[in-house]
Every structure is written in C-alpha cells, then in structure tokens.
Write an enzyme that holds these catalytic residues in place. Structure first.
Site, PDB file in Angstrom:
ATOM      1  N   GLU A 189      -2.799 -46.863  47.967  1.00  0.00           N
ATOM      2  CA  GLU A 189      -3.176 -46.732  49.378  1.00  0.00           C
ATOM      3  C   GLU A 189      -1.937 -47.106  50.177  1.00  0.00           C
ATOM      4  O   GLU A 189      -1.532 -48.267  50.204  1.00  0.00           O
ATOM      5  CB  GLU A 189      -4.352 -47.650  49.705  1.00  0.00           C
ATOM      6  CG  GLU A 189      -5.083 -47.254  50.980  1.00  0.00           C
ATOM      7  CD  GLU A 189      -4.455 -47.842  52.228  1.00  0.00           C
ATOM      8  OE1 GLU A 189      -3.576 -47.148  52.816  1.00  0.00           O
ATOM      9  OE2 GLU A 189      -4.807 -48.952  52.610  1.00  0.00           O
ATOM     10  N   GLU A 211       5.045 -44.424  60.511  1.00  0.00           N
ATOM     11  CA  GLU A 211       3.920 -45.307  60.822  1.00  0.00           C
ATOM     12  C   GLU A 211       4.423 -46.422  61.728  1.00  0.00           C
ATOM     13  O   GLU A 211       5.391 -47.107  61.405  1.00  0.00           O
ATOM     14  CB  GLU A 211       3.316 -45.893  59.544  1.00  0.00           C
ATOM     15  CG  GLU A 211       2.136 -46.812  59.803  1.00  0.00           C
ATOM     16  CD  GLU A 211       1.486 -47.317  58.525  1.00  0.00           C
ATOM     17  OE1 GLU A 211       0.307 -47.701  58.572  1.00  0.00           O
ATOM     18  OE2 GLU A 211       2.164 -47.342  57.479  1.00  0.00           O
ATOM     19  N   LYS A 255      -1.506 -59.844  42.171  1.00  0.00           N
ATOM     20  CA  LYS A 255      -0.257 -60.220  42.827  1.00  0.00           C
ATOM     21  C   LYS A 255      -0.441 -60.027  44.329  1.00  0.00           C
ATOM     22  O   LYS A 255      -0.533 -58.918  44.817  1.00  0.00           O
ATOM     23  CB  LYS A 255       0.918 -59.362  42.347  1.00  0.00           C
ATOM     24  CG  LYS A 255       2.246 -59.762  42.984  1.00  0.00           C
ATOM     25  CD  LYS A 255       3.124 -58.574  43.264  1.00  0.00           C
ATOM     26  CE  LYS A 255       4.333 -58.960  44.099  1.00  0.00           C
ATOM     27  NZ  LYS A 255       3.971 -59.417  45.480  1.00  0.00           N
ATOM     28  N   SER A 293       3.515 -49.940  51.201  1.00  0.00           N
ATOM     29  CA  SER A 293       4.351 -48.928  51.834  1.00  0.00           C
ATOM     30  C   SER A 293       4.551 -47.722  50.915  1.00  0.00           C
ATOM     31  O   SER A 293       4.280 -47.781  49.712  1.00  0.00           O
ATOM     32  CB  SER A 293       5.719 -49.524  52.167  1.00  0.00           C
ATOM     33  OG  SER A 293       6.424 -49.853  50.976  1.00  0.00           O
ATOM     34  N   CYS A 309      -3.910 -50.054  58.487  1.00  0.00           N
ATOM     35  CA  CYS A 309      -3.625 -48.692  58.033  1.00  0.00           C
ATOM     36  C   CYS A 309      -4.409 -47.666  58.842  1.00  0.00           C
ATOM     37  O   CYS A 309      -3.905 -46.578  59.126  1.00  0.00           O
ATOM     38  CB  CYS A 309      -3.955 -48.555  56.555  1.00  0.00           C
ATOM     39  SG  CYS A 309      -2.981 -49.623  55.470  1.00  0.00           S
TER      40      CYS A 309
END
Length: 456
Positions: A230, A361, A156, A209, A264
């Site tokens: 992750e 972040e 996906k 997220s 990231c």
C-alpha cells in the site's frame, strides 16, 4: 541518534532512543515465528478468535496510553488519536466475531464426479512493515486477519514510533496466544532484506512510499514471496456543479486537514466544476481557516505538528516549487515561528503539470484546488496521476455522480462522502498506489492458502 527514536514533533526534543537489533537476533526472530506457526496453525479458529478479541479489549482498556504515545511520537492531536485506537479495536473485534465464518470451507460445484472443497489455510510467518502516520490502525489491519487465519507475525514499525511498537507488542503477546506468534523487530533495512530472503518467511506487507515499495516488492519477487503493498495516493475530490457546496467544502476540509494531511486517502486534489468555482473556493477557505495549529495534547486542537522536521521540509519544498512557477496561495503557505514541525493549513490553486505538487503526493496540510471546465475534464484531471488509491464525487444527481465515479482509475470511490476506512470494507488501490487489499474478507485472503481438497 539510533535508528529507532521517539522525537516529539511538537518540540523537536529527543525523548528516548532504542538500539537496532543484531543480525543474529533478526535471524532468530524469523526462526521463532516459523516454529510458532507449527503450533498456532493447529489451534482451533475459535480459540484464535478469542485471542484476537482479547487484543481488541486491551486496546480499549489502554486507549489513553496508546493515544498519548501517538501524540508524543508523531504529533496526532489527542482526540484524533483516541478515534484511531477505537477504529483499531473495531478491526480486531470484526475478525474475532466475523472471521471464523469468513474462513468456512467453500464447496465447489464441479462438472466431474466426486466432490471438491476449498479450505482457507494460513501460509506461515509474515513480515509487516508499518508507517508512522496511523501507528495503531495500520498494524491492526495487517495483524488482525493474519493472526485469526493462523499466520505468525514479525512487525517492523516506523523508526519514529518505537514506544507505540512496544506497547502494541505487549498487548498482543499478553492476549493469551502461544509464544512467538507476534514479535516486534527493531530491524535495519539490510535486516529486513535478509528476513524477506529467509526461507522460513512466507510473505511481507508494506505500507509506505513508492521507493520502499520498489525495494520490498523487488526483494519479495526475487525470493518468490507473496507481498501486499500500500504505497499512498493523491486522492481526487470532485465537486460537480449541482453539489451541495457547504457540505462538500466541509467534507473536503476535514478530509484534507485531519491528521495534518498525513493520510494516504486524504482529499489531496480538489477538482471543482467552473460554474461553482468562486462559491466553493469561498466556502472551502472558510472551513480551512477553522483548522488552526495548536498543541496536540490539548483536547480542542485539530491541527497538530507534522510528524517530523524532515517531513515538513519535503512539504515546504513542494509548496515553494509550485509558488515559484506561478501557483496562487489562498491561505497559509508560510513557516510559523517557534519550535516543532508545525505547518499551517494551506490552500493552493493554479497548480499545473510543470509543478511537483501536480503529480507528486503532497503529504501534509496543503490542499490543491483545480478548476475544471466540465465534469468530463474533472475526470481527466483526476485520472492524470500516477496514483489510484481513492476518490470522492459530490453531486446532487447521484446516478450521474456514480457514472463519473465508475470512470475513475482508483481502488475505492465514494459518492457524497469521503473515503473512510471500516473493518468490513476492502482497502487498496491501483497504479502506483500498490498491490493487494486489506480489511474485510479480502484481508484474510491475501496471505491465505486456498487449498483444494478433491474426493471421488
């Protein structure tokens, strides 16, 4: 607008839309992956490796098409997009060439009589939920080890990368493997939950997220499924007083502004020892000014648009919050005129814990610089984060830099270089940055059955 759509972030134009699959199609996809696993697991590992190598070759053959789709769908400058395709191809090639050896049986030295050996075997059908920021590379690091191992894949992709998803699906299914070992699924959130709950799905990998990680990890836990998560990071980039300032400034700027800061492991928090603050700030600003905005289709463009208008709006809100509470803007910070999701290279300092940009972040071309009174304070600031993905430490005394690096609560740390991905290096973090590792032999072990065989 449908859930899956190509929207050019350079113009805001809706280029093409795709329908979400039906619930029946979602269930059938899991069943097909499960059925294909029964055959794929029995295929000789060297035959599986040949399929994975064919995927690598096809990525190189179709590099221009893949790069162009990245530029169209998420705004990556075309030169950077080509680099991503090559990195992806190298990952498939690594597992095609090194993977069979990594899967070799391990003979155990046991205390009792007889022999014991551990076989590394696949576990079944897996679901991969991929992000938009590296739409080719993220797929490769999940798909390559698991296809080589003998698992089958439901993929996906992000809703704004549907054409990239279809192009990759065509590459994998055209590489010579049996039907059903890889399926692209344009699934809804409810359908994803249903797939995870399906008894024939054995694991799920997500890059995304924290909120998505909570949802996917929670669903996997409730259904006793293996998960790898992750979930991003807010990487620290520590510059010690004895560092090579020009080199550190160059690397920090590249680490922060490449891919429009949407990585990231981007150098999001740059922490500088006090004695060199002024010199480093001047050097960094000079490098940051080189990252000018431009059309991502142009070969010379370094900073393209962000992935979407909504992503830019989130970033603007973080910057405005920091500025309203006293942060200093040294560069950028203002929305440009014209169409597209562009945002300039921006440099902030004076960000404190009262501001969103301190703990959240910051996923865009905004660098946050912190002044530290000592190396020990730099470590404290670096660890004062809910994230723990990667970090870098720059200093002439590499032994001292390494000692400080060892004190950082992260999954990956580099000395006098930025955190970079490579096929043979484990990738992953601690704390809210996620669970598990990808790439290298660790990428093979996450969704593997370490099967013990004992003989007397």
């Amino acid at each position: 607008m449908s859930r899956y759509a190509t929207v050019d972030p350079a113009t805001g134009e809706v280029v093409k839309e795709f329908d979400t699959m039906t619930d029946t199609e979602a269930e059938r996809a899991v069943e097909a992956a499960h059925a294909a696993f029964s055959n794929w697991r029995r295929v000789d590992v060297h035959t599986r490796a040949a399929v994975v190598q064919a995927i690598a070759d096809a990525h190189r053959d179709q590099a221009e098409e893949l790069a162009a789709l990245m530029t169209l769908e998420m705004g990556k400058p075309v030169a950077q997009a080509r680099g991503e395709v090559e990195l992806s191809a190298s990952i498939y090639e690594y597992y095609a060439t090194k993977g069979p050896g990594l899967l070799a049986d391990e003979q155990l030295d046991i205390a009792g009589s007889g022999t014991a050996v551990v076989h590394t075997r696949p576990i079944g059908a897996l679901l991969g939920i991929m992000p938009w920021n590296y739409p080719c590379y993220q797929v490769a690091r999940f798909v390559a080890p698991n296809l080589l191992l003998g698992n089958t894949i439901l993929l996906k992709h992000a809703g704004n990368c549907p054409q990239q998803a279809l192009r990759i699906a065509g590459i994998v299914t055209g590489a010579g493997g049996p039907d059903g070992i890889y399926q692209n699924v344009f699934a809804s959130s409810d359908q994803v939950a249903g797939m995870i709950a399906h008894p024939h799905l054995r694991g799920v990998s997500l890059t995304g997220s924290e909120r998505a990680g909570e949802a996917v990890g929670g669903a996997a836990g409730r259904n006793l499924k293996k998960s790898v998560l992750e979930l991003g990071g807010s990487d620290a980039f520590i510059v010690l007083a004895d560092a090579d300032i020009e080199r550190a400034a160059q690397d920090a700027a590249t680490g922060r502004f490449a891919n429009a800061g949407q990585a990231c492991t981007s150098s999001k928090r740059i922490i500088v020892e006090g004695p060199i603050w002024d010199r480093f700030l001047a050097a960094f600003l000079a490098r940051a000014r080189e990252w000018t905005m431009g059309d991502p289709r142009e070969e010379t463009t370094r900073l393209g648009p962000m992935s979407s208008a909504s992503a830019r709006a989130d970033l603007v809100a973080q910057v405005e919050d920091a500025v309203s509470k006293g942060a200093t803007v040294h560069l950028g910070g203002e929305l440009p005129d014209g169409p597209g999701a562009y945002f300039p290279a921006t440099v902030l300092s004076g960000v404190d814990p009262s501001m969103r940009a301190y703990h959240e972040e910051v996923f865009g071309p905004v660098a946050v610089l912190h002044r530290a009174g000592s190396a020990e304070e730099a470590v404290r600031i670096a660890n004062d984060s809910p994230y723990g993905l990667g970090a870098a430490v720059y200093g002439a005394d590499e032994s001292r830099a390494a000692d400080l690096a060892d004190q950082l609560d992260v999954g990956m740390v580099s000395i006098n270089t930025t955190v970079k991905s490579a096929p043979d290096l484990p990738f992953g973090g601690v704390k809210n940055s996620g669970i598990g590792r990808e790439l290298g032999r660790f990428g093979l072990d996450e969704f593997a059955n370490k099967k013990l065989e004992r003989r007397l």
